[in-house]
Motif scaffolding. Sequence first.
Motif, short mmCIF file in Angstrom:
data_model
loop_
_atom_site.label_atom_id
_atom_site.label_comp_id
_atom_site.label_asym_id
_atom_site.label_seq_id
_atom_site.Cartn_x
_atom_site.Cartn_y
_atom_site.Cartn_z
N ASP A 1 0.93 -1.02 -0.14
CA ASP A 1 0.18 0.20 0.33
C ASP A 1 0.56 1.07 -0.07
O ASP A 1 2.09 1.28 0.37
CB ASP A 1 -1.20 -0.38 0.58
CG ASP A 1 -0.16 -0.29 2.31
OD1 ASP A 1 0.24 0.64 2.39
OD2 ASP A 1 -0.30 -0.96 3.26
N GLY B 1 0.80 -4.33 -4.74
CA GLY B 1 -0.59 -4.65 -4.25
C GLY B 1 -0.20 -5.09 -3.18
O GLY B 1 0.61 -5.59 -2.68
N GLU C 1 -5.67 0.93 -3.20
CA GLU C 1 -5.69 0.44 -4.28
C GLU C 1 -4.75 -0.67 -4.51
O GLU C 1 -3.89 -1.20 -3.42
CB GLU C 1 -4.91 1.89 -4.36
CG GLU C 1 -3.68 2.03 -5.98
CD GLU C 1 -3.28 3.21 -6.05
OE1 GLU C 1 -2.36 3.41 -7.17
OE2 GLU C 1 -3.28 4.03 -4.76
N LEU C 2 -4.19 -1.46 -5.47
CA LEU C 2 -4.01 -2.29 -5.83
C LEU C 2 -4.38 -3.71 -5.25
O LEU C 2 -3.60 -4.82 -5.65
CB LEU C 2 -2.69 -2.10 -6.26
CG LEU C 2 -2.34 -0.72 -7.41
CD1 LEU C 2 -1.07 -1.31 -7.80
CD2 LEU C 2 -2.34 -1.59 -8.26
N ASP D 1 -6.38 -5.86 -5.64
CA ASP D 1 -7.21 -6.70 -7.02
C ASP D 1 -6.97 -7.74 -7.50
O ASP D 1 -7.66 -8.41 -8.61
CB ASP D 1 -6.94 -5.52 -8.16
CG ASP D 1 -5.64 -5.45 -8.50
OD1 ASP D 1 -4.91 -6.38 -8.02
OD2 ASP D 1 -5.07 -4.86 -9.60
#
Length: 384
Positions: A154, A175, A366-367, A369
């Motif tokens: 992160d 990530g 964020e990321l 995913d």
Amino acid sequence: MKIISVVGARPNFMKIAPFAKAISAHNSADPDRPIEHILVHTGQHYDVRMSEGFFHSLGIPDPDINLEIGSGSHAEQVGQTMIAFEKVILQEKPDWVVVVGDVNATLACSVAAKKLCVKVCHIEAGLRSGDMTMPEEVNRLVTDRLSDLLLTPDAISGHNLRAEGVSEEKIRFVGNIMIDTLEANRDKAAQLSMEDILRENLLLPEKETPAVDLSGDFALLTMHRPSNVDQKEVLEPILNFLTGEVAPRMPIIWPIHPRARKMLENFGLWEKAVACANLVLLHPIGYHEMLRLNMQASIMLTDSGGLQEECCVLGTPCLTLRWNTERPVTLKEHGGASVLVGNNVERIREEFHTALESDRMPQRPELWDGLTAARCVSWLVDSE
């Protein structure tokens, strides 16, 4: 390119599973630049429930090498791992040693590699709690200082490394690899029967299982850190709160860590836990079983870092039984689902009632995913 990746304890297993799969995918897609992957298990978690079951359920290849270090003090584990892993490096002559997380194996193998001038990549770099009383914090700091490639989960972690003077060319934001495992296993976990999970993992099958309404509210509990279980004056008030205030309101499902059980027994508290009709004690359970419970729990009480992350993505309100966290991105003030409550019962009680009134709000930093492992492999290949 030859890579040795290292796992030592259960938190590592969920991180290495997608990494191993991403290497296989790379070798299929780019046969001109193959990666020879050697998986080393140091054996820090070595029993079937704490180790073997995770390998099989997550599809992790059997370790190529098992150092069989076993239990011991921090110094014993680190020292014995360094001695054994040095021999592996000398024999295999890898281009990279990849370590994950913050367990003793992470520290020991990064030190051994650097002393032999082998490049080190740290997956999940830059996490900081600021608490030097935590052995994991020492492991993180030393590993990050030694690593040649720091793969961060992160933006906060990257900021931590830059503040410590790490050069920009070593840091790559990829990530959270734990979320790769969650996304790859979410559907499989959802198919599990809650009733089967309880029945097959009951710690005390002779005790009549309460009529748990699995479609209604229930609390999920994990607790293993010395700060919570090693002192009677800390553990007893928490147990009193659980049995006296939470259990009358909703069932509590507790896959109990061997350390927690041992300390309950040592402090004369075990019978109180067993006697609580609405407290369901389970053996340590597998990844899919825990994920299934987390997907439906009304609230999580935990001192586990990985479960903080999963609660963030699943939206499960999470009371983190710690005074600090190396994963601040999971906290409510950063958009997550977790609140730090430490081991103070008044604080736990207050946030427990607040959490029950909160809506379930899944968040995805964020990321986070499900594609982190592929980015990790890509950066290693590009750094060759």
